[in-house]
Write an enzyme that holds these catalytic residues in place. Structure first.
Site, PDB file in Angstrom:
ATOM      1  N   TYR A 141       0.716  -1.423  -0.039  1.00  0.00           N
ATOM      2  CA  TYR A 141       0.012   0.005   0.161  1.00  0.00           C
ATOM      3  C   TYR A 141       0.824   1.293   0.020  1.00  0.00           C
ATOM      4  O   TYR A 141       0.527   2.415  -0.536  1.00  0.00           O
ATOM      5  CB  TYR A 141      -1.011   0.006   1.383  1.00  0.00           C
ATOM      6  CG  TYR A 141      -2.314  -0.670   0.889  1.00  0.00           C
ATOM      7  CD1 TYR A 141      -2.342  -1.844   0.601  1.00  0.00           C
ATOM      8  CD2 TYR A 141      -3.482   0.001   1.080  1.00  0.00           C
ATOM      9  CE1 TYR A 141      -3.567  -2.760   0.745  1.00  0.00           C
ATOM     10  CE2 TYR A 141      -4.567  -0.620   0.972  1.00  0.00           C
ATOM     11  CZ  TYR A 141      -4.557  -1.942   0.699  1.00  0.00           C
ATOM     12  OH  TYR A 141      -5.925  -2.703   0.388  1.00  0.00           O
ATOM     13  N   LYS A 189       3.427 -15.671   2.489  1.00  0.00           N
ATOM     14  CA  LYS A 189       3.357 -16.365   1.109  1.00  0.00           C
ATOM     15  C   LYS A 189       5.004 -16.851   1.268  1.00  0.00           C
ATOM     16  O   LYS A 189       5.900 -16.126   0.152  1.00  0.00           O
ATOM     17  CB  LYS A 189       3.075 -15.605   0.171  1.00  0.00           C
ATOM     18  CG  LYS A 189       3.188 -16.211  -1.331  1.00  0.00           C
ATOM     19  CD  LYS A 189       2.022 -17.354  -1.300  1.00  0.00           C
ATOM     20  CE  LYS A 189       2.328 -17.959  -2.749  1.00  0.00           C
ATOM     21  NZ  LYS A 189       1.328 -19.246  -2.733  1.00  0.00           N
ATOM     22  N   ASP A 221      -2.619 -18.603   0.498  1.00  0.00           N
ATOM     23  CA  ASP A 221      -3.571 -19.214  -0.225  1.00  0.00           C
ATOM     24  C   ASP A 221      -4.402 -20.245   0.440  1.00  0.00           C
ATOM     25  O   ASP A 221      -5.643 -20.623   0.362  1.00  0.00           O
ATOM     26  CB  ASP A 221      -3.073 -19.836  -1.738  1.00  0.00           C
ATOM     27  CG  ASP A 221      -1.598 -20.234  -1.240  1.00  0.00           C
ATOM     28  OD1 ASP A 221      -1.230 -20.353  -0.148  1.00  0.00           O
ATOM     29  OD2 ASP A 221      -1.342 -20.904  -2.170  1.00  0.00           O
ATOM     30  N   ASP A 245      -6.274  -7.123   4.096  1.00  0.00           N
ATOM     31  CA  ASP A 245      -7.317  -6.575   3.178  1.00  0.00           C
ATOM     32  C   ASP A 245      -8.510  -7.545   2.630  1.00  0.00           C
ATOM     33  O   ASP A 245      -9.437  -7.570   2.669  1.00  0.00           O
ATOM     34  CB  ASP A 245      -6.714  -5.639   2.049  1.00  0.00           C
ATOM     35  CG  ASP A 245      -7.824  -4.667   1.440  1.00  0.00           C
ATOM     36  OD1 ASP A 245      -8.930  -4.350   1.989  1.00  0.00           O
ATOM     37  OD2 ASP A 245      -8.078  -4.763   0.094  1.00  0.00           O
ATOM     38  N   ASP A 249     -12.170  -9.223   4.014  1.00  0.00           N
ATOM     39  CA  ASP A 249     -13.331  -9.083   2.943  1.00  0.00           C
ATOM     40  C   ASP A 249     -14.109 -10.651   3.192  1.00  0.00           C
ATOM     41  O   ASP A 249     -15.292 -10.841   3.393  1.00  0.00           O
ATOM     42  CB  ASP A 249     -13.393  -8.718   1.827  1.00  0.00           C
ATOM     43  CG  ASP A 249     -13.704  -7.254   1.805  1.00  0.00           C
ATOM     44  OD1 ASP A 249     -13.542  -6.399   2.552  1.00  0.00           O
ATOM     45  OD2 ASP A 249     -14.080  -6.795   0.741  1.00  0.00           O
TER      46      ASP A 249
HETATM   47  C1  IPM Z   1     -10.512  -1.461   3.544  1.00  0.00           C
HETATM   48  C2  IPM Z   1     -10.736  -0.629   2.217  1.00  0.00           C
HETATM   49  C3  IPM Z   1      -9.502   0.213   2.065  1.00  0.00           C
HETATM   50  C4  IPM Z   1      -8.235  -0.500   1.940  1.00  0.00           C
HETATM   51  C5  IPM Z   1      -9.538   1.075   0.791  1.00  0.00           C
HETATM   52  C6  IPM Z   1     -11.077   1.735   0.901  1.00  0.00           C
HETATM   53  C7  IPM Z   1      -8.720   2.128   0.459  1.00  0.00           C
HETATM   54  O1  IPM Z   1     -10.896  -1.621   1.207  1.00  0.00           O
HETATM   55  O2  IPM Z   1     -10.469  -0.736   4.571  1.00  0.00           O
HETATM   56  O3  IPM Z   1     -10.515  -2.762   3.559  1.00  0.00           O
HETATM   57  O4  IPM Z   1      -7.976  -0.975   1.100  1.00  0.00           O
HETATM   58  O5  IPM Z   1      -7.594  -0.597   3.053  1.00  0.00           O
HETATM   59 MN    MN Z   2     -10.778  -3.553   1.958  1.00  0.00          MN
END
Ligand code: IPM
Ligand code: MN
Length: 366
Positions: A141, A189, A221, A245, A249
């Site tokens: 990032y 990884k 993975d 990240d 999700d």
């Molecule tokens: C998160 C989001 C952010 C990230 C984006 C909006 C920059 O996806 O907080 O997970 O990638 O960190």
């Molecule tokens: Mn995210």
């Protein structure tokens, strides 16, 4: 002393869900006697539109002088064509960097009432309770150099980690693991990446100081597959910025919706709280968004930035009670179930919170 919270509702559904989190915080202030003050600031797409930049100076100053920042979401499709550095997301990354919090805590639990809502067979997901700890200020990032070559046909990013960055986040990982099931899975990884070799070596070394914590190293993975098949086999997961990240999700799948996941970013000058979900522009302004991620983030704020553990636990309890009683926003509703608006869900959780509190008082009374 009053708790100063800087609100940054941001884009899309950010304002709607933040409003419900504030409703709950005001309720807590009223009943606990703790003074909480709020100021509101622009960030992301709304700030680009109004101030010409995603993170205006005034917003940054307000964040740095607050006790905690509560953010809604940033991002809008109208900025789709822009370079990463010109997008609303860049404002969030700059804010994170300025605040300095390097450990992003993302809990994901399977609420019993939602187990059947997930894509899992209920018995596989029931009891799943994860804490993903995502390194937030390093890795791909922020790594330099980054960019496009002049031709436009080659682009590059840098994945870089130093021992210090790994140690400080791993420490949070071990300490959290100690307070939970004493199990830490470090995700990497290391069969391919040098940064992961360093990550694994540093985490292993540190593990010697935490002999009571069972440490395992898992390739990212493999971890993704295990999350999709045996989510109860994990407790605390320690990840770099990108892996965290992605896996956080994915962890939304055990909760049944990304809409219920909160996060806290700690370890810097000012701690930052934000739901994991994004700005969801397709449903923005329609009262369809789930405020639970924001409300649970507010609970984390009380826990970490105000040491109000009892109140935080009561909010978590209220969320669980509301869900158990059948409260559903659109993302959680099965066909035929009554759908609550964002505001109604906030109100339902507030009612449940009042009940949790009353119940406690009456227990104490007998
Ligand atoms: C998160 C989001 C952010 C990230 C984006 C909006 C920059 O996806 O907080 O997970 O990638 O960190
Ligand atoms: Mn995210």
């Amino acid at each position: 002393m009053s708790l100063k919270i800087a609100l940054m509702p941001g884009d899309g559904i950010g304002p709607e869900v933040t409003e419900e989190a504030v409703r709950i915080l005001k309720n807590v202030a009223e009943h606990s006697g703790k003074a909480i003050s709020f100021t509101t600031h622009r960030i992301g797409g709304v700030a680009i539109d109004t101030d010409g930049m995603g993170l205006p100076e005034a917003t940054l100053e307000a964040a740095l002088s607050a006790d905690a920042v509560l953010l809604g979401a940033v991002g809008h499709p109208k900025f789709e064509g822009r370079l990463p550095s010109e997008r609303p997301e860049a404002a969030l990354l700059a804010l994170r960097q300025a605040l300095g919090g390097f450990a992003n805590l993302r809990p994901a639990i399977c609420y019993p009432a939602l187990a059947r809502r997930t894509a899992f067979q209920p018995e596989r997901v029931r009891g799943a309770n994860l804490l993903i700890i995502r390194e937030l200020l390093g890795g791909l990032y922020y790594g330099e150099p980054r960019g496009f070559e002049a031709s436009g046909n080659t682009a590059f990013n840098t994945l870089i980690y130093s021992r210090h960055e790994i140690e400080r986040v791993a420490k949070v990982g071990f300490e959290r693991a100690r307070e939970r099931k004493k199990k830490l899975a470090s995700i990497d990884k290391a069969n391919v990446l040098e940064t992961s070799r360093l990550w694994r070596a540093v985490v292993s070394e540190m593990g010697k100081n935490y002999p009571d914590v069972e440490l395992e190293h898992v390739y990212v993975d493999t971890a993704a597959m295990r999350l999709a098949t045996a989510p109860t086999s994990f407790d605390v997961m320690l990840c770099d910025n990108l892996f965290g990240d992605i896996l956080s999700d994915q962890a939304g799948s055990i909760a049944g919706s990304l809409g219920v996941l909160p996060s806290a970013t700690i370890g810097g000058r000012v701690d930052l709280y934000e739901p994991v979900h994004g700005s969801a522009p397709d449903i923005a302004g329609k009262g369809l968004a789930n405020p639970i991620g924001a409300i649970a983030s507010a609970a984390m704020l009380l826990r970490f930035s105000a040491k109000m553990d009892k109140e935080a636990a009561e909010i978590d309890h209220a969320i669980e009670d509301a869900l158990a009683a059948g409260a559903r926003t659109k993302d959680l509703a099965s066909p035929g179930e009554r759908v609550l608006s964002t505001r109604e869900m906030g109100q339902t959780i507030e009612d449940a919170l009042n009940e949790v509190r009353d119940r406690k008082h009456s227990y104490h009374g007998v």
